[in-house]
Each structure stands twice: as structure tokens, then as C-alpha cells.
Enzyme design. Structure first.
Site, PDB file in Angstrom:
ATOM      1  N   TYR A  20      -0.856  13.554   7.731  1.00 18.38           N
ATOM      2  CA  TYR A  20      -1.798  13.888   7.017  1.00 18.38           C
ATOM      3  C   TYR A  20      -2.641  15.117   7.948  1.00 18.38           C
ATOM      4  O   TYR A  20      -2.244  15.113   9.146  1.00 18.38           O
ATOM      5  CB  TYR A  20      -2.701  12.650   7.050  1.00 18.38           C
ATOM      6  CG  TYR A  20      -2.501  11.787   5.874  1.00 18.38           C
ATOM      7  CD1 TYR A  20      -2.519  11.847   4.499  1.00 18.38           C
ATOM      8  CD2 TYR A  20      -2.177  10.500   6.316  1.00 18.38           C
ATOM      9  CE1 TYR A  20      -2.382  10.967   3.485  1.00 18.38           C
ATOM     10  CE2 TYR A  20      -1.974   9.355   5.481  1.00 18.38           C
ATOM     11  CZ  TYR A  20      -2.066   9.735   4.007  1.00 18.38           C
ATOM     12  OH  TYR A  20      -2.066   8.843   3.125  1.00 18.38           O
ATOM     13  N   GLU A  29      -6.325   4.787   6.704  1.00 20.08           N
ATOM     14  CA  GLU A  29      -7.015   3.897   7.487  1.00 20.08           C
ATOM     15  C   GLU A  29      -7.975   4.588   8.535  1.00 20.08           C
ATOM     16  O   GLU A  29      -7.712   4.350   9.759  1.00 20.08           O
ATOM     17  CB  GLU A  29      -6.094   2.878   8.072  1.00 20.08           C
ATOM     18  CG  GLU A  29      -5.461   1.761   7.021  1.00 20.08           C
ATOM     19  CD  GLU A  29      -4.376   2.398   6.135  1.00 20.08           C
ATOM     20  OE1 GLU A  29      -4.871   2.303   5.066  1.00 20.08           O
ATOM     21  OE2 GLU A  29      -3.308   2.821   6.707  1.00 20.08           O
ATOM     22  N   ASN A  43      -5.067  12.261  -2.251  1.00 20.49           N
ATOM     23  CA  ASN A  43      -4.166  11.158  -1.907  1.00 20.49           C
ATOM     24  C   ASN A  43      -4.563  10.243  -2.951  1.00 20.49           C
ATOM     25  O   ASN A  43      -5.629   9.437  -2.809  1.00 20.49           O
ATOM     26  CB  ASN A  43      -4.271  10.827  -0.481  1.00 20.49           C
ATOM     27  CG  ASN A  43      -3.344   9.763  -0.121  1.00 20.49           C
ATOM     28  OD1 ASN A  43      -2.129   9.905  -0.491  1.00 20.49           O
ATOM     29  ND2 ASN A  43      -3.689   8.845   0.609  1.00 20.49           N
ATOM     30  N   GLU A  44      -3.670   9.334  -3.366  1.00 21.05           N
ATOM     31  CA  GLU A  44      -3.835   8.033  -4.296  1.00 21.05           C
ATOM     32  C   GLU A  44      -4.866   8.463  -5.145  1.00 21.05           C
ATOM     33  O   GLU A  44      -6.020   7.287  -5.287  1.00 21.05           O
ATOM     34  CB  GLU A  44      -3.843   6.984  -3.510  1.00 21.05           C
ATOM     35  CG  GLU A  44      -2.392   6.768  -2.843  1.00 21.05           C
ATOM     36  CD  GLU A  44      -2.318   5.389  -1.872  1.00 21.05           C
ATOM     37  OE1 GLU A  44      -3.662   4.762  -1.807  1.00 21.05           O
ATOM     38  OE2 GLU A  44      -1.362   4.887  -1.550  1.00 21.05           O
ATOM     39  N   GLU A  81       5.605   6.973   0.215  1.00 19.91           N
ATOM     40  CA  GLU A  81       4.936   5.953   1.032  1.00 19.91           C
ATOM     41  C   GLU A  81       5.779   4.726   1.044  1.00 19.91           C
ATOM     42  O   GLU A  81       5.521   3.838   0.135  1.00 19.91           O
ATOM     43  CB  GLU A  81       3.565   5.561   1.105  1.00 19.91           C
ATOM     44  CG  GLU A  81       2.597   6.761   1.393  1.00 19.91           C
ATOM     45  CD  GLU A  81       1.053   6.374   1.571  1.00 19.91           C
ATOM     46  OE1 GLU A  81       0.947   4.894   1.511  1.00 19.91           O
ATOM     47  OE2 GLU A  81       0.195   7.089   1.893  1.00 19.91           O
ATOM     48  N   TYR A 128       1.240  -0.820  13.050  1.00 13.66           N
ATOM     49  CA  TYR A 128       1.868  -0.745  12.028  1.00 13.66           C
ATOM     50  C   TYR A 128       3.347  -1.606  11.921  1.00 13.66           C
ATOM     51  O   TYR A 128       3.727  -1.567  10.622  1.00 13.66           O
ATOM     52  CB  TYR A 128       1.862   0.580  11.072  1.00 13.66           C
ATOM     53  CG  TYR A 128       1.707   0.599   9.754  1.00 13.66           C
ATOM     54  CD1 TYR A 128       0.393   0.689   9.314  1.00 13.66           C
ATOM     55  CD2 TYR A 128       2.918   0.406   8.813  1.00 13.66           C
ATOM     56  CE1 TYR A 128       0.117   0.816   7.889  1.00 13.66           C
ATOM     57  CE2 TYR A 128       2.471   0.613   7.412  1.00 13.66           C
ATOM     58  CZ  TYR A 128       1.203   0.703   7.033  1.00 13.66           C
ATOM     59  OH  TYR A 128       0.791   0.941   5.665  1.00 13.66           O
TER      60      TYR A 128
END
Ligand SMILES: *[C@@H]1O[C@H](CO)[C@@H](O)[C@H](O)[C@H]1NC(C)=O
Ligand SMILES: *[C@@H]1O[C@H](CO)[C@@H](O)[C@H](O)[C@H]1NC(C)=O
Ligand SMILES: *[C@@H]1O[C@H](CO)[C@@H](O)[C@H](O)[C@H]1NC(C)=O
Ligand SMILES: *[C@@H]1O[C@H](CO)[C@@H](O)[C@H](O)[C@H]1NC(C)=O
Ligand SMILES: *[C@@H]1O[C@H](CO)[C@@H](O)[C@H](O)[C@H]1NC(C)=O
Ligand SMILES: *[C@@H]1O[C@H](CO)[C@@H](O)[C@H](O)[C@H]1NC(C)=O
Length: 669
Positions: free
Chosen positions: A85, A131, A189-190, A270, A335
Site C-alpha cells: 500500500y 489497519e 480498497n474494498e 488478500e 499478523y
């Protein structure tokens, strides 16, 4: 005179060679193509079918010092591509003020990937989720209070247009067609899981991306594998891809992509290797077998895949985001990815690599080893001063006066802390409720009266606190921005006191608002011209009956032992008995610690911030309760250990589906 003639001839020859080389180079560049083949349902690279196996790495979560190490480990796992990103708010911290050097040098990061033989998928935003604070949107957009983010609101579009006009021209020479490694570029994004569903906005973005990057680049969108998301998130001209983790029916997910894109490559943008964390919830891990068996199936489908994350990294300083109902993400973005937060090889790394090698030849050569860690041991800290004592240094321009409270954005402070001060309008010798009837403390307020700590107000959790004090006493609320919501309808997240406070039945007025320049103060070692600030109240007044101590700074030094080669090495800082706060080493803001809530108990300390030539200075801002007595006798200890610690861990069989659980508006779908 012969010499000038010879020189001219040599120059001419050199020039001719240069021109020839350039022409050949250009011809070669123009042969580089990356496109979608709709007949063969695949990507074509230089005219040949191509499938990417990619991993996500965020250059903004990994110190530049370690970019090469992490990228090389990704390559050695068999990946041919990386995903990153670009967070707008990192690069344009103030309107028109751009940062693209050092840790923000995204161009260098992309070229480094290319040098190592990796292709790049660029997720250029403007919104990225990730996030990350406000999903990468700059907080200064909220200066227009009524702005509708991620829509065709003209003020939003004007800011986006300016930003894309800076970012995309930097990216253009890095496109594959132009000799660089970037094969595809993601727009937004989304977007389909956001409430606006505004096609004009997507059309605007498509036009601007095309204008800056040209017609030949593959532009794409990514949405959760749900029909509604794909409806609102995709647009003709942008290739629609899906994202999903293990445990999802792959056939069904790709059938949904096929509804939007009847032909072309199958892409999971993803594929979750692990999952994110929130303060106060167990550390998330996802079983390796679930990840590998699903990955195996996706690759067997011939699909393109990006593993999110391949290396998570760290939310240094104040950069973490939050979900709603308000839950902030911790400093670690480990993560449970194949490479750990500190970039170490895990069992998941080797398992994923084993799957990949069934489909692709692995590169020759050794895998770079995990970096060694060192336990430097316990470090004693001394209390330096309270926030109130250091106010002159923390807020040299002095307070802003306002009848009612102002938000962080209104005082042009976007991160960290703001101190709100007023006086008690009446005597409160009996406990009197200090309340935020509209839940307007964003996100935590550390409350004191005449330098006696009273407790904490916390967004959604504690909206009333009894306080005591005499009429005219100073009421201070040190308000912490814990990170802006990064996903869903509520990412227009104002910080500070965003509504009035009441004392008993009365609205409190006549505020003095101190935006705290904490980073500057840390860099000047919290020493102002006036020594330790206005330290007229010292510990004698801190006779609180509660468990709180005044928010205060603690400092201490440690030296790297001599005689041990290969030091300094990475380490982790642990906070035994401390409660909540922020920590710096040598002025580098490592992030928030909160062992009282967990799950993260240690913070990653990369070696490049440590010095061997002089002592290293640890500065801690403890907000709630330090483990050492106010008499200064008990030592305040932190400890540098060689392993990360999480207080509680939850192992998922499969990653949860955030898309259906975290956005309250979906309840009404
Ligand atoms: C074009 O590039 C390839 C590899 O990048 C190289 O092998 C080849 O020699 C180049 N061709 C010309 C004509 O320069
Ligand atoms: C997966 O989805 C496909 C297509 O919707 C369906 O035919 C199949 O039964 C599903 N498989 C499982 C195990 O649910
Ligand atoms: C505040 O004090 C009053 C009176 O002592 C008590 O009834 C009330 O429960 C207290 N409220 C809180 C939030 O502690
Ligand atoms: C505080 O209350 C006053 C008076 O009711 C009102 O005018 C003002 O808008 C409120 N301010 C905030 C920040 O809620
Ligand atoms: C202080 O903390 C202890 C243990 O956490 C708790 O038992 C006690 O009630 C607290 N006291 C006050 C005044 O909050
Ligand atoms: C830490 O070291 C610096 C010099 O490197 C020194 O100026 C400072 O006084 C030391 N601080 C403490 C708390 O020992």
C-alpha cells in the site's frame, strides 16, 4: 592544433554511442508489456502467460534498514511479486507538505524490490485501510467537518486530485512498461464495503489514474468475495479482484469474481496468512495447515494470489488504526505472518515455501537467517517530570482559549496528546461526577485535579468519573488519540474532547487547550529554557487515594556491552509493572505499550536506532501508573529481552471474516 579536433571526434563518437544505447534501451523498454489476456484467462508478461505469487510487505512498517533483508527473504520463499500500500497520510502530513525521503522513500523501496528480481503490485489508495490511522487518509481532511470521505464530495476530490498529481507521476517511470517493476496498480480498497457506493468517485479515480499512468497499465479493484461488495466496488475499466482467507469456499469465491469479470485471470488479492490484533483481545494466530492447504488449492486453480501479510511489521509512533465499536490495534502488526514482526523465519514461512515449490522453481541460494536478538537486561529509569510540569516545553506556543472544547483537528494537532485545562466552577469536596454524556472522549483522558490523579475516562467504556477538589482548582484532562478508525462508516474519527463535559449538571466552559509537541520535546530531552518547566507542585501533592500516578516522563540510559562482536542487535522492550504509555529510544518513537491490557507485552526495538559509541536513552511517558514509588526510592525498571511476549493468544482454524462482523452498518443490510 590537432588536439581539439581529436577531442571533438571522441565526443562525437561517445555521443553517437550514447544515442544508440538509448535507442536500443527504449526499444527494449517498449517490448516490456504487462496486460490481461481475456481469452486465456491470465496475465501476459512480455506476451507470455504469467501468474504471480505475491506477498504483502508495508515499507512503512519495516525500517528502511531492513527493507532488503525482508525482500530477499520473500524472494527466497519463491514469491515473484510483492504488494504494498501507499498511505497518503504518511506522505502528506500537512496539506501540500510532502515527505518522500528516508523511511518514506517509496521509490527507493520499489527499485530495491526490482534489483532483487521482484515485481511490484502497487495499492495506491487514496484509501488503503491497512489497519493504519484513518485507513491512510490524512486527518487534516476533517478540517471540513461535513466532508464525506471516499465520495465525490468536491473538497475530498480536490485533495485527492492534488495528492494523485504528486504520487502517480513518481510511480509512472516505475511501471513495468517503462522499465520498472510495477505490473498492476490498485485503485481504492474494498470500496464496495463502504456505505457511499459512489460510482462517480470511482470514475473520477479511474480518470486520474489513467491520466497520470497512461492507458497500458492494468488498473484493478479489490473487494471481499460478496456480491454486494463487488457491485459497489467495481467499475468498468478497473479489473475486479476478490480477497478471502482459508476456510472460504474457493469455488464460490472465484465464481463471484467471475460475475464481475467473466473472463481474465483469477486473483485473490488478500489471502490471509494470519490475522490482526486489538488491545484487550488475545493475539490472533491462524493454523499453518489451514493456510497451506488453502494456498495449495488456490495455486492449483491456476489463480494469482497475494499473501496478506507476508511480513506484518510494526505500527511505530502513533500510526495504528482502530475498528468499531472502538477497538484500537496495538503497536505490533506481527499478523502471525510467515515472517515475524522482527523479520524472523517461522515454521509458517517454510510450510508456505514448500507449497510454492510444487508450482514454481525456487531461487538458488541461501535464505537469509533470522536476525540475532540480544537481551541487554534491566534498565533503571528516573522520573524526570510530569506532563504538567513540562508544559512549557511540550507546548511552547501556549494554550488556545475556547469557551467549549475543540477537537485535535481544530487545534491542528493530528496525533498524540492534547491537554485540556479548566477550573472547577464549584466546590467538589464530595465526589462529583465528571461526565461525557455524548461519549465524547476520543479516546482516553487521564484526569487530575490540582495535580492529584482522579482516574481515566475512556471512549465507550468509562463515561463518568467521580472527582473531588475545591472551587477554582485546576482540572486537567490529558487526552490521548489512540488511533483513528480505519475501516467502515465511522472512519471520520475526530479526536480529543469532541463534545462537552459536565460536572454534576453543569457544562464545563472556559478551556485552555494545549496541543503537545511531544516529539520536539523528546528531542530536546524535555529540557526547556526554564529547566524542568513550571514544577511548582511536586510529589507532595500527589496524595491520591487511587491507583493512578500523574502522567509523567521517565528516562534512563543503557550502554551496549563492549567486547561482544556483532552488537548492537535487535531487542524487545518489556514493561514489568508499568501500565500504559509511549516509549522512545534515542528519540525514535517505538509506539504504545499497554501491558495492563495486552496482548502485546513487548515492543520491537530495531538495532539501527541503537548506538555503541554513547549510552542509549530510553524515555517513557507513563500515563496511568508507574511501578515505582513517588518517593523516588523504588527503581523504575524496564527490561530489554530477546523474545517477543504476548499475554494471551487465540489460535483460529481459519481467519475470521472481518467484512461481515466489523462494520455496524452491515447489520442493517
Ligand atoms: C534487451 O534486454 C534484454 C534483457 O533485459 C537483453 O538481454 C537484450 O540484450 C536487450 N536487447 C537489446 C537489443 O538491447
Ligand atoms: C463450494 O461452492 C460451490 C459453488 O457455489 C458449490 O457447488 C460447492 O458445493 C461448495 N462446496 C462446499 C464444500 O460447500
Ligand atoms: C460517584 O459517587 C456517588 C456518591 O458517592 C456514587 O453513588 C456513584 O456510584 C459514584 N459514581 C461512580 C461512577 O463512581
Ligand atoms: C457545548 O455546549 C454548547 C451549549 O449548549 C453548544 O453550543 C456547543 O456546541 C457544545 N460544544 C460541543 C463541542 O459539543
Ligand atoms: C488498586 O488496584 C488494586 C489491584 O489492582 C485493586 O484491588 C484496588 O481496588 C485498586 N484501588 C483503587 C482505589 O482503585
Ligand atoms: C544519559 O546519557 C546522556 C549522554 O549520553 C547524558 O547526557 C544523560 O544525562 C544521561 N541520562 C541519565 C538519566 O543518566
Amino acid at each position: 592544433m590537432e588536439t581539439p579536433g581529436v577531442l571533438v571526434r571522441i565526443l562525437f563518437l561517445l555521443l553517437a554511442q550514447l544515442l544508440l544505447a538509448t535507442a536500443l534501451g527504449l526499444r527494449n523498454v517498449s517490448q516490456r508489456t504487462f496486460e490481461i489476456n481475456y481469452n486465456q484467462n491470465c496475465f501476459l508478461k512480455d506476451g507470455h502467460p504469467f501468474r504471480y505469487i505475491s506477498g504483502s510487505i508495508h515499507y512503512f512498517r519495516v525500517p528502511r534498514f531492513y527493507w532488503k533483508d525482508r525482500l530477499l527473504k520473500m524472494k527466497m520463499a519463491g514469491l515473484n511479486t510483492i504488494h504494498t500500500y501507499v498511505p497518503w497520510n504518511l506522505h502528506e502530513p500537512l496539506p501540500g507538505k510532502y515527505q518522500f525521503s528516508g523511511e518514506q522513500d517509496v521509490e527507493h523501496f520499489i527499485r530495491l524490490a526490482q534489483e532483487l528480481g521482484l515485481l511490484v503490485i502497487l495499492r495506491a489508495g487514496p484509501y488503503v485501510c491497512a489497519e493504519w490511522d484513518m485507513g491512510g487518509l490524512p486527518a487534516w481532511l476533517l478540517e471540513k467537518e461535513s466532508i464525506i470521505l471516499r465520495s465525490s464530495d468536491p473538497d475530498y476530490l480536490a485533495a485527492v486530485d492534488k495528492w494523485l498529481g504528486v504520487l502517480l507521476p513518481k510511480m509512472k517511470p516505475l511501471l513495468y512498461q517503462n522499465g520498472g517493476p510495477i505490473i498492476t496498480v490498485q485503485v481504492e480498497n474494498e470500496y464496495g464495503s463502504y456505505f457511499t457506493c459512489d460510482y462517480d468517485y470511482l470514475r473520477f479515480l479511474e480518470k486520474r489514474f489513467r491520466y497520470h499512468l497512461g492507458d497500458s497499465v492494468v488498473l484493478f479493484t479489490t473487494d471481499g468475495a460478496y456480491e454486494k461488495f463487488l457491485q459497489c466496488g467495481s467499475l468498468q475499466g478497473l479489473f475486479a479482484t476478490v480477497d478471502f482467507g482459508s476456510g472460504v469456499n474457493i469455488t464460490a469465491a472465484f465464481l463471484l469474481q467471475r460475475k464481475s469479470e467473466p473472463k481474465g485471470p483469477l486473483v485473490n488479492s488478500e489471502f490471509y496468512t494470519g490475522w490482526l490484533d486489538h488491545w484487550g483481545q488475545p493475539h490472533s494466530t491462524v493454523k499453518t495447515e489451514a493456510v497451506t492447504s488453502s494456498l495449495q488449492n488456490i495455486l492449483a486453480w491456476g489463480a494469482n494470489v497475494n499473501l496478506y501479510m507476508f511480513v506484518g511489521g510494526t505500527n511505530f509512533a502513533y500510526w495504528n488504526g482502530a475498528n468499531t465499536p472502538y477497538a484500537a490495534q496495538p503497536t505490533s502488526y506481527d499478523y502471525d505472518a510467515p515472517l515475524s514482526e522482527a523479520g524472523d523465519l517461522t515454521e509458517k514461512y517454510f510450510a508456505v515455501r514448500d507449497v510454492i515449490q510444487k508450482f514454481e522453481k525456487l531461487p538458488e541460494g541461501p535464505i537469509p537467517p533470522s536476525t540475532p536478538k540480544f537481551a541487554y537486561g534491566k534498565v533503571g529509569l528516573k522520573k524526570l517530570n510530569t506532563v504538567e510540569e513540562a508544559l512549557d516545553i511540550l507546548c511552547p506556543s501556549g494554550p488556545i482559549k475556547s469557551l467549549y472544547p475543540l477537537t485535535f483537528v481544530q487545534v491542528k494537532q493530528y496525533f498524540g496528546f492534547v491537554l485540556y485545562r479548566t477550573t472547577l466552577p464549584k466546590d467538589c469536596s464530595d465526589p462529583t461526577p465528571l461526565s461525557t454524556p455524548l461519549n465524547g472522549v476520543h479516546d482516553r483522558a487521564y484526569v487530575s485535579v490540582d495535580q492529584v490523579p482522579q482516574g481515566v475516562l475512556e471512549r465507550n467504556n468509562v463515561v463518568t468519573l467521580n472527582i473531588t477538589g475545591r472551587a477554582g482548582a485546576t482540572l486537567d484532562l490529558l487526552v490521548e488519540n489512540m488511533g483513528r478508525v480505519n475501516y467502515g462508516r465511522y472512519n471520520k474519527d475526530f479526536k480529543g474532547l469532541v463534545s462537552n463535559l459536565t460536572l454534576g449538571p453543569d457544562i464545563l466552559t472556559d478551556w485552555m487547550i494545549f496541543p503537545l509537541k511531544t516529539e520536539d520535546a523528546i528531542h530536546s530531552h524535555l529540557q526547556g529554557r526554564g529547566g524542568h518547566g513550571r514544577g511548582h507542585h511536586v510529589e507532595t501533592l500527589a496524595r491520591s487515594s487511587s491507583n493512578y500516578t500523574l502522567p509523567a516522563f521517565y528516562v534512563g540510559n543503557f550502554s551496549i556491552p563492549s567486547g561482544i562482536p556483532q552488537l548492537p542487535q535487535d531487542t524487545f522492550i518489556q514493561f514489568p509493572g508499568w501500565t500504559k504509555g509511549q516509549v522512545w529510544i534515542n528519540g525514535f518513537n517505538l509506539g504504545r505499550y499497554w501491558p495492563a491490557r495486552g496482548p502485546q507485552m513487548t515492543l520491537f526495538v530495531p538495532q539501527h536506532i541503537l548506538m555503541t559509541s554513547a549510552p542509549n536513552t530510553i524515555t517513557v511517558l507513563e500515563l496511568e501508573h508507574a511501578p515505582c514509588g513517588s518517593d523516588g526510592l523504588d527503581p523504575c525498571l524496564v527490561e530489554l529481552v530477546d523474545k517477543p511476549v504476548f499475554s494471551t493468544t487465540l489460535t483460529y482454524d481459519h481467519p475470521p471474516t472481518k467484512l461481515l462482523t466489523q462494520d455496524p452498518w452491515l447489520d442493517h443490510m
